[in-house]
Design an enzyme around this catalytic site. Structure first.
Site, short mmCIF file in Angstrom:
data_model
loop_
_atom_site.label_atom_id
_atom_site.label_comp_id
_atom_site.label_asym_id
_atom_site.label_seq_id
_atom_site.Cartn_x
_atom_site.Cartn_y
_atom_site.Cartn_z
N SER A 1 90.12 31.36 35.48
CA SER A 1 89.58 30.43 36.76
C SER A 1 88.20 31.38 37.39
O SER A 1 88.43 32.46 37.31
CB SER A 1 90.69 30.22 37.77
OG SER A 1 90.84 31.48 38.59
N ASP B 1 95.16 52.95 38.05
CA ASP B 1 95.12 54.24 37.57
C ASP B 1 95.57 54.29 35.95
O ASP B 1 95.15 55.06 35.33
CB ASP B 1 96.32 55.08 38.17
CG ASP B 1 95.83 55.28 39.79
OD1 ASP B 1 94.67 55.35 39.95
OD2 ASP B 1 96.59 55.56 40.46
N HIS C 1 89.23 36.37 33.69
CA HIS C 1 90.02 35.15 34.25
C HIS C 1 89.73 33.94 33.74
O HIS C 1 88.56 33.68 33.80
CB HIS C 1 89.75 35.62 35.93
CG HIS C 1 90.08 37.05 36.20
ND1 HIS C 1 91.34 37.38 36.71
CD2 HIS C 1 89.41 37.85 36.60
CE1 HIS C 1 91.24 38.63 36.84
NE2 HIS C 1 90.06 39.15 36.97
N HIS D 1 94.11 41.90 41.77
CA HIS D 1 93.51 41.93 42.94
C HIS D 1 94.28 43.08 44.14
O HIS D 1 93.83 43.41 45.15
CB HIS D 1 93.78 40.67 43.98
CG HIS D 1 93.50 39.59 42.99
ND1 HIS D 1 92.09 39.35 42.63
CD2 HIS D 1 94.19 38.25 42.37
CE1 HIS D 1 92.11 38.37 41.91
NE2 HIS D 1 93.31 37.82 41.91
N ARG E 1 91.32 36.52 46.13
CA ARG E 1 91.06 36.71 44.90
C ARG E 1 89.74 37.28 44.52
O ARG E 1 89.49 37.56 43.34
CB ARG E 1 91.21 35.35 44.00
CG ARG E 1 92.72 34.94 44.20
CD ARG E 1 92.52 33.38 43.30
NE ARG E 1 93.62 32.46 43.80
CZ ARG E 1 94.87 32.56 43.39
NH1 ARG E 1 95.28 33.42 42.47
NH2 ARG E 1 95.81 31.62 43.84
N TYR F 1 93.34 26.43 35.43
CA TYR F 1 93.68 27.22 34.43
C TYR F 1 93.52 26.44 32.97
O TYR F 1 94.01 27.26 32.05
CB TYR F 1 95.15 27.70 34.35
CG TYR F 1 95.28 28.67 35.55
CD1 TYR F 1 94.39 29.92 35.71
CD2 TYR F 1 96.26 28.20 36.71
CE1 TYR F 1 94.45 30.71 36.90
CE2 TYR F 1 96.17 29.16 37.95
CZ TYR F 1 95.24 30.20 38.00
OH TYR F 1 95.61 30.99 39.01
N ASN G 1 93.71 40.49 31.35
CA ASN G 1 93.80 39.32 32.50
C ASN G 1 95.06 39.70 33.15
O ASN G 1 95.85 39.40 32.78
CB ASN G 1 93.92 37.85 31.80
CG ASN G 1 93.92 36.82 33.18
OD1 ASN G 1 94.08 37.25 34.30
ND2 ASN G 1 93.50 35.82 32.83
C1 DQA Z 1 93.73 34.60 37.11
C2 DQA Z 1 93.34 34.49 38.57
C3 DQA Z 1 94.22 35.19 39.38
O1 DQA Z 1 93.66 35.05 40.76
C4 DQA Z 1 95.60 34.55 39.40
O2 DQA Z 1 96.40 35.26 40.25
C5 DQA Z 1 96.16 34.59 38.04
C6 DQA Z 1 95.16 34.01 36.83
C7 DQA Z 1 92.82 33.77 36.01
O3 DQA Z 1 93.06 33.79 34.93
O4 DQA Z 1 92.06 32.95 36.42
O5 DQA Z 1 97.28 34.49 37.76
O6 DQA Z 1 93.68 35.94 36.69
#
Ligand code: DQA
Length: 149
Positions: free
Chosen positions: A106, A91, A104, A84, A115, A27, A78
């Site tokens: 990551s 909705d 995201h 997930h 994920r 991150y 985000n």
């Molecule tokens: C995330 C990816 C998600 O899988 C994870 O639970 C996060 C951050 C990302 O910004 O990479 O909390 O959304």
């Protein structure tokens, strides 16, 4: 002549307020406040206005989406882990009816299997993942293109 549509609601979900403490290899090192500052500066460069929202509570995220009509032209979201599995957020995003980009920090597709799934993906005009904070510029540019057409 149509009015300028440039109001972007930037929404961060569960655990994203812990950026800076979370695994920096996934991150990065920025805190959420630092990330939001960077995003607002990038948006200003692109001629867009940003508002920011964060919560760790799914219902609050849902209710914020309910309120967006007339307040925003597009959404950059985000939702963290909710991405997930939260059909409630899915909705509410559908109900908001605004162009949205999923982002995201990551590279979710190269991480754990769970994920890889996004329950909001097909409601979004694009998804940016694995590019860290720089990905927010790409997402904003995508929204700008969408709003200008
Ligand atoms: C995330 C990816 C998600 O899988 C994870 O639970 C996060 C951050 C990302 O910004 O990479 O909390 O959304």
């Amino acid at each position: 002549m149509s009015a300028t549509r440039n109001r972007i609601e930037v929404m961060h979900g569960v655990n994203l307020d812990q950026l800076g403490r979370r695994d920096p290899s996934q991150y990065g090192a920025l805190t959420l406040a630092e990330l939001e500052l960077q995003v607002s500066e990038t948006a200003a460069e692109l001629g867009m206005k940003t508002r920011f929202f964060h919560t760790n509570h799914e219902g609050a995220f849902v209710e914020h989406l309910h309120r967006l009509e007339d307040l925003a032209d597009a959404i950059l979201l985000n939702p963290g882990a909710w991405t997930h599995y939260s059909y409630a957020i899915r909705d509410a995003l559908e109900l908001a009816g605004l162009p949205a980009v999923e982002i995201h920090l990551s590279d979710v597709d190269s991480r754990e299997e769970w994920r890889h799934r996004s329950v909001i993906r097909d409601l979004c005009i694009a998804r940016v993942a694995g590019k860290g904070p720089a990905g927010y510029r790409e997402a904003l540019e995508r929204l700008r293109t969408e709003l200008s057409t």
